[in-house]
Design a protein around this motif. Sequence first.
Motif: not given
Length: 569
Positions: A426-453
Amino acid sequence: MDYFLHILVMICLYAILASSFNLLIGFAGLFALSHAAFYALGAYATAIVTTQLGLPFPLPLLIAVAFAAVMSVAIALPALRVSGHYLVVVSLAFQIIVLEVILNWGGLTGGTDGISGVPKYGGTDWALDSPGSFLVAAAIGAAACIWICRRLAHSPFGRALRAMRENEAAAEAVGKNILVMKVTVFAFSAGLAAVAGALFARYFSYVGAQSFTIDETIYILAMVILGGTGNLWGSILGAAILVALPELLKFVELPVDIADKLRLVIYGAILVLILRFRPEGLLPEPKGREAADLKDGAIAPADPHAGEALLAAGAGQAGEAVLLASGLAKRFGGITAVTDFGIELHRGRITGLIGPNGAGKTTAFNLLTGFLRPDAGEIRLRGQAIGRRKPHTLVEAGVARSFQDLRLFTKMTVIENVLVALPRQSGDDIAAVFFRPFRVAREERDNIARAMAVLRFVELDAKAQEVAENLSYAEEKLLVVARLLATGADVLLFDEPLSGLDETTLQEIFPVIRRLAENGKAICIIEHNLDVIKELCDTVCFLDEGRAMATGTPQELMENPELAERYFK
């Protein structure tokens, strides 16, 4: 005192211009020569709608930003669809055209006289009509614009921009829509420049063409280079130095008759010395953990079984034909690179594509992955025709590829190389970056876990925060595998993934590729090392002169007298 406050106001305006230009040049790697034109559009749009229409704040500002952004898309879209180099030519032409329109459309722009009487910010009882009072508005505007730049730069979208800057084809090969990213960042850069233009018009109550020439673009570019490309704090510092230094030199006592020339010499010498000893700018682009903006504790150790779980989630029926190509042909002028080429890739099986140099193997990969359009033939993915689809849409559909020359994002960390390849962020979407920051931050934490996997699967998790250019050659090869795995694609095409590796290293990497197949991936490998082909591949397709001459097991092809004569001996 007003004199020094005026300098601070100008630093704020140029901080906006330098930061927005750095977003384009430093982070996205797009070079344009039209920044002063968008600065002018913001200033003139504000002047016209306030003096002729009397629109109240914030409408003039919004109109200025929207107008500049729309104009940026109008010039960037055709230029970037052809080649990034055309952007330089088109943007320079746009800069010249804007000035000519301003000078010659006297009824609207005032021509050479400009537009005066632009109302100050404020009302009938009060107004920001002094440098001290206007500094508040300038500082708020600068802070807001720099925050927007920083928010973009440190988002998944910003990470994708840096990947695109390093290698456009590689970014597209992991699912990024390069054209949309370029146009988006260009529009943001232009819109923010227009904010500086709007503040300029309000501050001086006057706009004229002489303030927005090509020299102004070069001046802003110098701020970016002096401060450091790819570093927003550097842009602010560069703006402060280049605005304040000439003014401060006025306080140096020099012989009256040559004072102005000596000040220019001193000014130039100081800049030359700075760039001589700090060629990357006063504040170079951060690298590694600092650039990734991953705080201590953000990366947790990967679950040893997380990689297998990630693969199992996308597994299907073993032996299923996932990708089918038939009758493919590609010509370049009078040269036929591929003719009547066909191949089948099955889930859970590794297919080798072999043949002499110049046989058309890489061209075949380019056709299968959308980097080239076939002149004839058909490609089907799970029964759906995909021959006309773009590379980034094919990655989303389930086909990803590597390159013979690796094309890693070498200035980014290992984990960033994997993070940028994860699909549907969702962080690839500019609208989400500015209007859904908490969702982007939460998803980023999940993505870091996926990347480490993913990194755990290829045993690179210990190198997660290492800059990719510091890896060994074998580790770079594993990172290529990790990046493809991160895309979630069912079909993985590797272009010479094991070339240049010694036997010991090969034996360490073979199990990784086998596990990919065992977990349901359909794999195709271009390889010249016959030992690799015999060790890994279930099926081999022999390609020569652009035509698939034979298909079978490695043993069958090596026992074919004609092929043995042409290639194996």
